[in-house]
Each structure stands twice: as structure tokens, then as C-alpha cells.
Design an enzyme around this catalytic site. Structure first.
Site, PDB file in Angstrom:
ATOM      1  N   TYR A   1       0.833  -1.202   0.000  1.00 17.48           N
ATOM      2  CA  TYR A   1       0.000   0.000   0.000  1.00 17.48           C
ATOM      3  C   TYR A   1       0.874   1.261   0.000  1.00 17.48           C
ATOM      4  O   TYR A   1       1.884   1.332   0.689  1.00 17.48           O
ATOM      5  CB  TYR A   1      -0.927   0.020   1.209  1.00 17.48           C
ATOM      6  CG  TYR A   1      -2.082  -0.955   1.126  1.00 17.48           C
ATOM      7  CD1 TYR A   1      -2.316  -1.710  -0.021  1.00 17.48           C
ATOM      8  CD2 TYR A   1      -2.960  -1.119   2.198  1.00 17.48           C
ATOM      9  CE1 TYR A   1      -3.377  -2.604  -0.089  1.00 17.48           C
ATOM     10  CE2 TYR A   1      -4.023  -2.013   2.133  1.00 17.48           C
ATOM     11  CZ  TYR A   1      -4.219  -2.749   0.989  1.00 17.48           C
ATOM     12  OH  TYR A   1      -5.275  -3.632   0.924  1.00 17.48           O
TER      13      TYR A   1
ATOM     14  N   PRO B   1     -16.557  -3.100   0.089  1.00 12.48           N
ATOM     15  CA  PRO B   1     -17.957  -3.342   0.461  1.00 12.48           C
ATOM     16  C   PRO B   1     -18.940  -2.434  -0.275  1.00 12.48           C
ATOM     17  O   PRO B   1     -20.134  -2.754  -0.346  1.00 12.48           O
ATOM     18  CB  PRO B   1     -17.965  -3.060   1.963  1.00 12.48           C
ATOM     19  CG  PRO B   1     -16.848  -2.096   2.175  1.00 12.48           C
ATOM     20  CD  PRO B   1     -15.782  -2.532   1.205  1.00 12.48           C
ATOM     21  N   LEU B   2     -18.447  -1.339  -0.843  1.00 11.99           N
ATOM     22  CA  LEU B   2     -19.324  -0.406  -1.561  1.00 11.99           C
ATOM     23  C   LEU B   2     -19.159  -0.543  -3.074  1.00 11.99           C
ATOM     24  O   LEU B   2     -19.603   0.330  -3.824  1.00 11.99           O
ATOM     25  CB  LEU B   2     -19.049   1.033  -1.122  1.00 11.99           C
ATOM     26  CG  LEU B   2     -19.140   1.304   0.383  1.00 11.99           C
ATOM     27  CD1 LEU B   2     -18.922   2.780   0.668  1.00 11.99           C
ATOM     28  CD2 LEU B   2     -20.484   0.836   0.940  1.00 11.99           C
ATOM     29  N   ALA B   3     -18.540  -1.631  -3.509  1.00  7.19           N
ATOM     30  CA  ALA B   3     -18.363  -1.908  -4.940  1.00  7.19           C
ATOM     31  C   ALA B   3     -17.717  -0.727  -5.660  1.00  7.19           C
ATOM     32  O   ALA B   3     -18.186  -0.277  -6.712  1.00  7.19           O
ATOM     33  CB  ALA B   3     -19.707  -2.269  -5.592  1.00  7.19           C
ATOM     34  N   GLY B   4     -16.642  -0.234  -5.079  1.00  5.59           N
ATOM     35  CA  GLY B   4     -15.914   0.861  -5.704  1.00  5.59           C
ATOM     36  C   GLY B   4     -16.693   2.160  -5.771  1.00  5.59           C
ATOM     37  O   GLY B   4     -16.387   3.027  -6.594  1.00  5.59           O
ATOM     38  N   GLY B   5     -17.706   2.301  -4.919  1.00  4.53           N
ATOM     39  CA  GLY B   5     -18.506   3.522  -4.884  1.00  4.53           C
ATOM     40  C   GLY B   5     -19.870   3.389  -5.525  1.00  4.53           C
ATOM     41  O   GLY B   5     -20.729   4.269  -5.366  1.00  4.53           O
ATOM     42  N   LEU B   6     -20.126   2.283  -6.230  1.00  2.00           N
ATOM     43  CA  LEU B   6     -21.416   2.107  -6.888  1.00  2.00           C
ATOM     44  C   LEU B   6     -22.567   1.990  -5.890  1.00  2.00           C
ATOM     45  O   LEU B   6     -23.712   2.314  -6.217  1.00  2.00           O
ATOM     46  CB  LEU B   6     -21.389   0.858  -7.776  1.00  2.00           C
ATOM     47  CG  LEU B   6     -20.520   0.933  -9.028  1.00  2.00           C
ATOM     48  CD1 LEU B   6     -20.503  -0.406  -9.744  1.00  2.00           C
ATOM     49  CD2 LEU B   6     -21.020   2.024  -9.968  1.00  2.00           C
ATOM     50  N   LEU B   7     -22.259   1.523  -4.675  1.00  4.86           N
ATOM     51  CA  LEU B   7     -23.305   1.351  -3.661  1.00  4.86           C
ATOM     52  C   LEU B   7     -23.320   2.501  -2.656  1.00  4.86           C
ATOM     53  O   LEU B   7     -23.968   2.406  -1.619  1.00  4.86           O
ATOM     54  CB  LEU B   7     -23.090   0.022  -2.922  1.00  4.86           C
ATOM     55  CG  LEU B   7     -23.155  -1.230  -3.788  1.00  4.86           C
ATOM     56  CD1 LEU B   7     -22.741  -2.465  -2.987  1.00  4.86           C
ATOM     57  CD2 LEU B   7     -24.557  -1.421  -4.367  1.00  4.86           C
TER      58      LEU B   7
ATOM     59  N   GLY C   1     -24.413   5.638  -3.211  1.00  6.48           N
ATOM     60  CA  GLY C   1     -25.267   6.744  -3.635  1.00  6.48           C
ATOM     61  C   GLY C   1     -24.722   7.437  -4.867  1.00  6.48           C
ATOM     62  O   GLY C   1     -24.801   8.661  -4.986  1.00  6.48           O
TER      63      GLY C   1
END
Length: 322
Positions: free
Chosen positions: A53, A212-218, A220
């Protein structure tokens, strides 16, 4: 903050895991310190990182930032369950990456130095190394445990059969084996339900979902793009691919009166074997916002509606046959 057992171990970790991949390349060192301090204030004791990282600046950068934060004292290290990873390229010379015994030894020593700590709580294989047998992998990890340099061993991005092979090899050697698996799992990416989650549950591994947010798709995304925030080209492609589902999802979150990102995290917290989704806040405000996820109680009706929008899998063999 709620805490759960990491798989079959006695180790207690917060139900949200602080991901540190943004520390250095995206989030300044000073702001990274602020986020980690805030995480402790709200009870998050579980931090995840990796030796690679910060590679945009230089491999090991993120671990160095965490190490300097530990060095500030105030029981920062003692209050933290730190998980890091080995596998990725740390240079061009042979044996500086992957999971040979030599690579594991060298990279563990380097991570300890960068993190400014005597031991790593959870040392994770960042990926499967198809060229290294599990007997060699476990021998190297056993030596590190005997030396007191690591406490537990975890995996990341393993298939179900990899988990089984790793655990059966460890069992034959009389070793504790893996205690956790980091998997790409979210409402849009539900393939782990086929084999990985059942295997993890059966072998007593705690599942730690990444992205967990699918790269921002989930998170909003429609609301954000409607406010003239531009999405990356890759995200735009994925948005168009899943637009119908995302529209239904955001409308349902509106019915619930909850932020889409928090609903996605709350859903993961209800899934089998899941211990703690990894959140990767770039700011303290994003960290504070994610805390709401631990308070959302999705009932069976809400869970069923989410399954309608994002169909999942029955576990093997049912998804393959009957």
C-alpha cells in the site's frame, strides 16, 4: 462499537475494520493520524494494511505512516489489532514478492520495521501463490509464530478450494491454520456465497469483505453524479451496466431513510461468517458516517428486497444442481 470473535479464535475485533490503503497517496500523513485517532475514539480496534500500500509513492509507504503513528505512544499499538499482507511486488529483484519461505521471512521483517512493532497480529497472504506449496507456506509461518513475530495467519482473495487445501495442509501439520479470509464481497459481487463463505464458515474463518461499496457504486453514486460530480470512466461503465439495479437500490434506501453506503455495510454485517467489512475513509467525516451502519437493523423483509434487487447464490452444490 460492537465487537465480534475473529472466526474460531478468541480474538475480539470491531465490527468495522479500518482500511488504510488511502493513507499516503490520497490522504496526507497528518490526516491519516487524525482518522486513526478518531477510529480509536469510536472503538474501532481493527486496522488493515499491506506492504504494497502506498505504491504510488513507494511500496511500504502506508505501513510507515502507521508505524510513525504507533510511535506517538498513548497505547496506540496496544489498542490496535493490526493486519498486514505479503505477496505483492516490493522490488524488481527475485524473492522480494510472492510466498516462498524466503519472501515471507524478508517481507515480515520489513513490515515489522516499517510498522515499528515487535509483532503482527494477523499476517495475511494477499493472494494465492500457485508456485509455492502450502507446506512451504506453513513452515515459514510456523517459524514466524515460534519467534513471536506474528500471532495469526489470514488469507485474501482465496477461492473456496484454496481455503480447504490450506486448512487441510495446516491440520496435517498440527497447525492452527488460517483464521480469516479477506474477500471481494458486496451486494453487487456475491460469487463468494457459492464456495468461499461456506468454506470459511465450516473451517471457522472470519470473513473480512473488501470493497464493500463496490468501488462507490453502492455509495449513492446516482445522487453524486446528479450533483455534477464526475465518475471515473471505469465507474461510469459499471454504472451503466448496473444502472437499473442501482436505481432500485437507491430508491429502496430512500424508503428506509438511510444512506446507501450504510445500508450496504449493514447488509454485509448480516451475512454468514462476516466479521467486519473494511471501510477506507479518506476523511474523518467519511469515517463518522460509516458508524451508522452498525446501528441499522435490516429486517427479513428488507433483506428479501435487497435479494430481489441483487440476486445472490445458494451455496454449493445447490446452485449447481438442486
Amino acid at each position: 462499537m460492537e465487537y465480534g470473535q475473529l472466526g474460531r479464535t478468541g480474538l475480539k475485533v470491531s465490527r468495522l475494520c479500518l482500511g488504510t490503503m488511502n493513507f499516503g497517496p490520497t490522504t496526507s500523513e497528518e490526516d491519516s493520524y487524525t482518522i486513526m485517532d478518531r477510529a480509536h475514539e469510536v472503538g474501532i480496534n481493527f486496522f488493515d494494511t499491506a506492504n504494497v500500500y502506498g505504491r504510488q509513492i513507494g511500496p511500504g509507504t502506508t505501513e510507515q505512516i502507521i508505524g510513525r503513528w504507533f510511535a506517538k505512544g498513548g497505547e496506540r499499538r496496544e489498542k490496535t489489532v493490526i493486519a498486514t499482507k505479503v505477496y505483492g511486488d516490493m522490488g524488481e529483484w527475485p524473492n522480494v514478492s510472492r510466498l516462498s519461505a524466503l519472501s515471507i521471512r524478508r517481507n515480515a521483517e520489513a513490515s515489522l520495521k516499517r510498522l515499528q512493532t515487535d509483532y503482527i497480529d494477523i499476517y495475511q497472504a494477499h493472494h494465492v501463490d500457485r508456485n509455492t506449496p502450502f507446506d512451504e507456506f506453513w513452515e515459514a509461518m510456523e517459524v514466524l509464530r515460534q519467534q513471536g513475530k506474528i500471532l495469526y495467519v489470514g488469507s485474501s482473495n482465496f477461492a473456496g478450494w484454496h481455503l480447504a487445501k490450506a486448512q487441510e495442509t495446516a491440520r496435517r501439520r498440527g497447525d492452527l491454520g488460517l483464521v480469516s479470509e479477506q474477500s471481494h464481497y458486496n451486494l453487487l459481487t456475491r460469487a463468494p456465497e457459492l464456495e468461499v463463505l461456506p468454506a470459511a464458515e465450516d473451517y471457522g474463518l472470519g470473513v473480512i469483505p473488501w470493497s464493500p461499496l463496490a468501488g462507490g457504486l453502492l455509495a449513492g453514486i446516482l445522487r453524486k453524479t446528479d450533483k455534477r460530480r464526475s465518475a471515473t470512466d471505469q465507474m461510469q461503465v459499471q454504472l451503466e451496466k448496473h444502472r437499473d439495479k442501482i436505481e432500485q437500490y437507491e430508491a429502496f434506501c430512500d424508503e428506509l431513510g438511510e444512506n446507501p453506503a450504510n445500508v450496504a455495510l449493514a447488509w454485509l454485517l448480516r451475512q454468514r461468517a462476516v466479521v467486519a467489512p473494511i471501510i477506507g475513509p479518506r476523511t474523518v467525516e467519511q469515517l463518522d458516517g460509516a458508524l451508522r451502519a452498525t446501528e441499522i437493523d435490516l429486517d427479513e423483509k428488507a433483506l428479501a428486497r435487497l435479494d430481489e434487487i441483487f440476486p445472490g447464490h445458494r451455496t454449493a452444490p445447490e446452485d449447481y444442481a438442486w
